[in-house]
Write an enzyme that holds these catalytic residues in place. Sequence first.
Site, PDB file in Angstrom:
ATOM      1  N   ASN A 114       0.876  -1.168   0.000  1.00 14.71           N
ATOM      2  CA  ASN A 114       0.000   0.000   0.000  1.00 14.71           C
ATOM      3  C   ASN A 114       0.915   1.220   0.000  1.00 14.71           C
ATOM      4  O   ASN A 114       1.476   1.565   1.037  1.00 14.71           O
ATOM      5  CB  ASN A 114      -0.897  -0.013   1.248  1.00 14.71           C
ATOM      6  CG  ASN A 114      -1.695   1.272   1.389  1.00 14.71           C
ATOM      7  OD1 ASN A 114      -1.811   2.045   0.445  1.00 14.71           O
ATOM      8  ND2 ASN A 114      -2.247   1.507   2.577  1.00 14.71           N
ATOM      9  N   TRP A 115       1.059   1.803  -1.174  1.00 15.61           N
ATOM     10  CA  TRP A 115       2.004   2.929  -1.290  1.00 15.61           C
ATOM     11  C   TRP A 115       1.505   4.186  -0.585  1.00 15.61           C
ATOM     12  O   TRP A 115       2.259   5.138  -0.431  1.00 15.61           O
ATOM     13  CB  TRP A 115       2.262   3.244  -2.766  1.00 15.61           C
ATOM     14  CG  TRP A 115       3.091   2.239  -3.502  1.00 15.61           C
ATOM     15  CD1 TRP A 115       3.605   1.069  -3.006  1.00 15.61           C
ATOM     16  CD2 TRP A 115       3.504   2.303  -4.868  1.00 15.61           C
ATOM     17  NE1 TRP A 115       4.303   0.413  -3.988  1.00 15.61           N
ATOM     18  CE2 TRP A 115       4.264   1.150  -5.144  1.00 15.61           C
ATOM     19  CE3 TRP A 115       3.297   3.234  -5.903  1.00 15.61           C
ATOM     20  CZ2 TRP A 115       4.826   0.895  -6.394  1.00 15.61           C
ATOM     21  CZ3 TRP A 115       3.839   2.987  -7.148  1.00 15.61           C
ATOM     22  CH2 TRP A 115       4.606   1.830  -7.394  1.00 15.61           C
ATOM     23  N   LYS A 116       0.234   4.216  -0.227  1.00 15.89           N
ATOM     24  CA  LYS A 116      -0.387   5.430   0.321  1.00 15.89           C
ATOM     25  C   LYS A 116      -0.118   6.607  -0.635  1.00 15.89           C
ATOM     26  O   LYS A 116      -0.009   6.397  -1.838  1.00 15.89           O
ATOM     27  CB  LYS A 116       0.118   5.717   1.736  1.00 15.89           C
ATOM     28  CG  LYS A 116       0.049   4.492   2.647  1.00 15.89           C
ATOM     29  CD  LYS A 116       0.157   4.839   4.088  1.00 15.89           C
ATOM     30  CE  LYS A 116       0.343   3.563   4.884  1.00 15.89           C
ATOM     31  NZ  LYS A 116      -0.040   3.696   6.263  1.00 15.89           N
TER      32      LYS A 116
ATOM     33  N   HIS B 197      -9.648   1.098   4.662  1.00 16.02           N
ATOM     34  CA  HIS B 197      -8.373   1.291   5.359  1.00 16.02           C
ATOM     35  C   HIS B 197      -8.616   2.221   6.549  1.00 16.02           C
ATOM     36  O   HIS B 197      -9.413   3.157   6.466  1.00 16.02           O
ATOM     37  CB  HIS B 197      -7.331   1.885   4.404  1.00 16.02           C
ATOM     38  CG  HIS B 197      -5.947   1.877   4.987  1.00 16.02           C
ATOM     39  ND1 HIS B 197      -5.536   2.816   5.903  1.00 16.02           N
ATOM     40  CD2 HIS B 197      -4.909   1.036   4.811  1.00 16.02           C
ATOM     41  CE1 HIS B 197      -4.286   2.546   6.260  1.00 16.02           C
ATOM     42  NE2 HIS B 197      -3.881   1.465   5.616  1.00 16.02           N
TER      43      HIS B 197
ATOM     44  N   GLU C 131      -7.034   4.622   7.687  1.00 16.24           N
ATOM     45  CA  GLU C 131      -6.828   6.056   7.417  1.00 16.24           C
ATOM     46  C   GLU C 131      -8.064   6.642   6.725  1.00 16.24           C
ATOM     47  O   GLU C 131      -8.402   7.812   6.933  1.00 16.24           O
ATOM     48  CB  GLU C 131      -5.550   6.245   6.575  1.00 16.24           C
ATOM     49  CG  GLU C 131      -4.314   6.014   7.428  1.00 16.24           C
ATOM     50  CD  GLU C 131      -3.084   5.533   6.689  1.00 16.24           C
ATOM     51  OE1 GLU C 131      -3.027   5.625   5.454  1.00 16.24           O
ATOM     52  OE2 GLU C 131      -2.171   5.032   7.380  1.00 16.24           O
TER      53      GLU C 131
ATOM     54  N   GLU D 227      -5.806  -5.128  10.298  1.00 13.60           N
ATOM     55  CA  GLU D 227      -4.798  -4.095  10.531  1.00 13.60           C
ATOM     56  C   GLU D 227      -5.107  -3.373  11.842  1.00 13.60           C
ATOM     57  O   GLU D 227      -5.926  -2.432  11.859  1.00 13.60           O
ATOM     58  CB  GLU D 227      -4.803  -3.079   9.387  1.00 13.60           C
ATOM     59  CG  GLU D 227      -4.471  -3.677   8.038  1.00 13.60           C
ATOM     60  CD  GLU D 227      -3.805  -2.649   7.141  1.00 13.60           C
ATOM     61  OE1 GLU D 227      -2.705  -2.927   6.678  1.00 13.60           O
ATOM     62  OE2 GLU D 227      -4.376  -1.563   6.939  1.00 13.60           O
TER      63      GLU D 227
ATOM     64  N   GLY E 145       1.984   2.136  10.686  1.00 11.34           N
ATOM     65  CA  GLY E 145       2.912   3.257  10.546  1.00 11.34           C
ATOM     66  C   GLY E 145       3.588   3.652  11.843  1.00 11.34           C
ATOM     67  O   GLY E 145       4.235   4.699  11.919  1.00 11.34           O
TER      68      GLY E 145
ATOM     69  N   SER F 157       3.012  -2.315  10.356  1.00 15.46           N
ATOM     70  CA  SER F 157       4.466  -2.327  10.589  1.00 15.46           C
ATOM     71  C   SER F 157       5.111  -3.681  10.300  1.00 15.46           C
ATOM     72  O   SER F 157       6.010  -4.115  11.022  1.00 15.46           O
ATOM     73  CB  SER F 157       4.788  -1.858  12.017  1.00 15.46           C
ATOM     74  OG  SER F 157       4.365  -0.518  12.188  1.00 15.46           O
TER      75      SER F 157
ATOM     76  N   GLY G 126       2.609  -1.209   4.280  1.00 19.65           N
ATOM     77  CA  GLY G 126       2.677   0.216   3.981  1.00 19.65           C
ATOM     78  C   GLY G 126       4.112   0.656   3.756  1.00 19.65           C
ATOM     79  O   GLY G 126       4.686   0.466   2.682  1.00 19.65           O
ATOM     80  N   GLY G 127       4.719   1.229   4.791  1.00 19.20           N
ATOM     81  CA  GLY G 127       6.050   1.833   4.669  1.00 19.20           C
ATOM     82  C   GLY G 127       7.078   0.951   3.988  1.00 19.20           C
ATOM     83  O   GLY G 127       7.825   1.405   3.109  1.00 19.20           O
TER      84      GLY G 127
HETATM   85  C1  PEP Z   1      -0.941   0.097   5.799  1.00 20.54           C
HETATM   86  O1  PEP Z   1      -0.870   1.235   5.372  1.00 20.54           O
HETATM   87  O2  PEP Z   1      -1.867  -0.632   5.464  1.00 20.54           O
HETATM   88  C2  PEP Z   1       0.112  -0.371   6.704  1.00 20.54           C
HETATM   89  C3  PEP Z   1      -0.006  -1.559   7.220  1.00 20.54           C
HETATM   90  O3  PEP Z   1       1.161   0.499   6.934  1.00 20.54           O
HETATM   91  P1  PEP Z   1       2.558   0.141   7.656  1.00 20.54           P
HETATM   92  O4  PEP Z   1       3.045  -1.159   7.087  1.00 20.54           O
HETATM   93  O5  PEP Z   1       3.448   1.283   7.333  1.00 20.54           O
HETATM   94  O6  PEP Z   1       2.264   0.018   9.118  1.00 20.54           O
END
Ligand code: PEP
Length: 251
Positions: free
Chosen positions: A9-11, A95, A97, A167, A173, A212, A233-234
């Site tokens: 997930n590049w956001k 999601h 966010e 999640e 994040g 994470s 994500g990251g």
């Molecule tokens: C996400 O954005 O779905 C996510 C899991 O982010 P991260 O891996 O950065 O926690």
Amino acid sequence: MRKKLVAGNWKMHGSLVQNNELLDAVIAGTAGMRKGNCAVCVPYPYLSSVQSILQSTHITWGAQNVSQFSKGAYTGEVSAAMLNDFSCHYAIVGHSERRSLFGEDSHTVALKYTAVQNAGLMPILCVGESLQQRDTGVTQQVVTEQLDAVIGQAGVESLRKAVIAYEPVWAIGTGETATPQQAQEVHAFIRENIAKHDIAVAAGITILYGGSVKANNAAELFAMPDIDGGLIGGASLIAEDFVTICRAGQD
Ligand code: PEP
């Protein structure tokens, strides 16, 4: 056997130049992996170029959101049919966010889920509790409400063509990952919950863990019996790390 998936997930990150470099490295690093084990969900403006880069590779792609409406006067929105024009395989819905920053409730998420399926794409449905909800012991109620909204709207059978991502909001994040045991506990709960409606659907659905996930903890998480891969994500923005995570999640 359940399908394994690692989806990035590049956001709201990337540029044409950065995306090309990232995808070149991910394509090379994941060479030999089965088609469909690894995917990237990218910002809308990059769908066309990502499609061109990935269409003859083993990596699939999707979007991070979608409108619940099919067309009309909805300035700034993007329909599922539009995503289909770019041969998206997936669209993330719900999601955390989107839920927390853009006010999407479970009813809206369920409408988006249905819109994605009606267009022939697969929704990646995100569920998960906040830290406060975990601390007050309501994780199961929160996840049940998020899941039931979709089952109530689209039926349990619809989950045959969906992926769930658990999640925990407190792990997204933050660098604080759920332990494999904490994640497994909720994954098993989600599967048992679906099994109350349909045992076969529960056994077959891919449930990703997100929050994470890094190159150094992915294998341990993915080894748990009810964790079928990850939503990343990251770490999906760092080619070497994402490749390691994809490899940890392959069948
Ligand atoms: C996400 O954005 O779905 C996510 C899991 O982010 P991260 O891996 O950065 O926690």
